[in-house]
Design an enzyme around this catalytic site. Structure first.
Site, PDB file in Angstrom:
ATOM      1  N   ASP A  11       0.971  -1.162  -0.160  1.00 37.50           N
ATOM      2  CA  ASP A  11       0.069   0.025   0.085  1.00 37.50           C
ATOM      3  C   ASP A  11       1.001   1.345  -0.128  1.00 37.50           C
ATOM      4  OD1 ASP A  11      -2.259  -1.396   0.060  1.00 37.50           O
ATOM      5  OD2 ASP A  11      -2.306  -1.337   2.142  1.00 37.50           O
ATOM      6  N   ASP A 130     -13.594  -3.623  -1.957  1.00 39.55           N
ATOM      7  CA  ASP A 130     -13.635  -3.519  -0.540  1.00 39.55           C
ATOM      8  C   ASP A 130     -14.898  -3.471   0.047  1.00 39.55           C
ATOM      9  OD1 ASP A 130     -10.776  -2.750  -0.871  1.00 39.55           O
ATOM     10  OD2 ASP A 130     -11.451  -0.436  -1.149  1.00 39.55           O
TER      11      ASP A 130
END
Length: 252
Positions: A11, A130
């Protein structure tokens, strides 16, 4: 033989690898190119590089960081964050990505999935989903780094993504992300049962047994993890050795 894949996730924010809990509390971890090289040596099957603030900041992905990270890699890399158009996909692939991960833009314009699959091939198009459990049961799709509830049901959205031409789904549980209590087995299971394309498990891994559990209890094709690798709690080699002991097929 179908091998299960182990995928470290990088990330990225402002050119650095970061990690948080439940998509917040972000802290810096290191340089993406250096970490990528380390994970290749450890035997990672693939890497995922996500620019976590690109969509919320309304900007494109940092192509220079992608190019630097992908340079000399011997394994596939999937890149996502801020990808909105076919031109964005072209630029990211040109920078060295093997696949692209599309999230918010696909929810906003599902036809982008079909157009991208036709232009670049299904296998290059990963749809990142998500998800978060709703108060009344079931799971909804959240976008913009978990900031916005789309109102979509995760099962129906996964099916639609497959129909439109997605080659793979990267499913992250926002509830489990960074908590290290294990992968969120329920949404992973229902999505795997709903589609035929590969599903990557993401969010919540904290120890060796969590990798074993997700492969034994669901049909996911791969397990993605970040914190346990970034903070030297586990290596990819250790994970694969444990999986082999448990009779789960992985590449040496």
């Amino acid at each position: 033989m179908s091998f299960k894949r182990i995928i470290p996730c990088l990330d990225m924010a402002e050119g650095k690898v970061v990690k948080g809990v439940n998509f917040v509390g972000i802290r810096e971890v290191g340089d993406p190119a250096e970490l990528a090289a380390l994970y290749v040596k450890q035997g990672a099957d693939e890497l995922v590089l996500l620019d976590i603030n690109a969509t919320a900041d309304n900007r494109g992905i940092m192509l220079e960081a992608v190019s630097k990270t992908a340079d000399n890699l011997s394994i596939p890399i999937t890149v996502g964050g801020g990808i909105r158009t076919l031109e964005d996909i072209h630029d990211v692939l040109l920078a060295g990505a093997d696949k692209v991960s599309i999230n918010s833009a696909a929810v906003k314009n599902p036809e982008l999935i079909r157009e991208a699959a036709l232009k670049f091939g299904c296998k290059r198009i990963v749809i990142a989903i998500d998800t978060k459990k709703t108060p009344v049961g079931g799971y909804s799709v959240v976008v913009s780094g978990g900031r916005v509830n789309s109102g979509l049901d995760v099962i129906e959205w996964a099916k639609q993504c497959e129909e439109l031409g997605a080659g793979e789904i990267l499913l992250t549980s926002m509830d489990a992300d960074g908590v290290k209590n294990g992968y969120d087995i329920e949404p992973l299971g229902v999505v795997c049962d709903a589609v035929k394309i590969p599903v990557i498990a993401s969010g919540g891994c904290g120890k060796l047994s969590h990798f074993v559990e997700v492969f034994e209890k669901t049909c996911v094709s791969a397990a993605l993890a970040a914190s346990v690798f970034h903070f030297n709690e586990l290596t990819v080699c250790e994970v694969k050795e444990e999986l082999k002991k448990r009779g789960i097929s992985v590449r040496s």
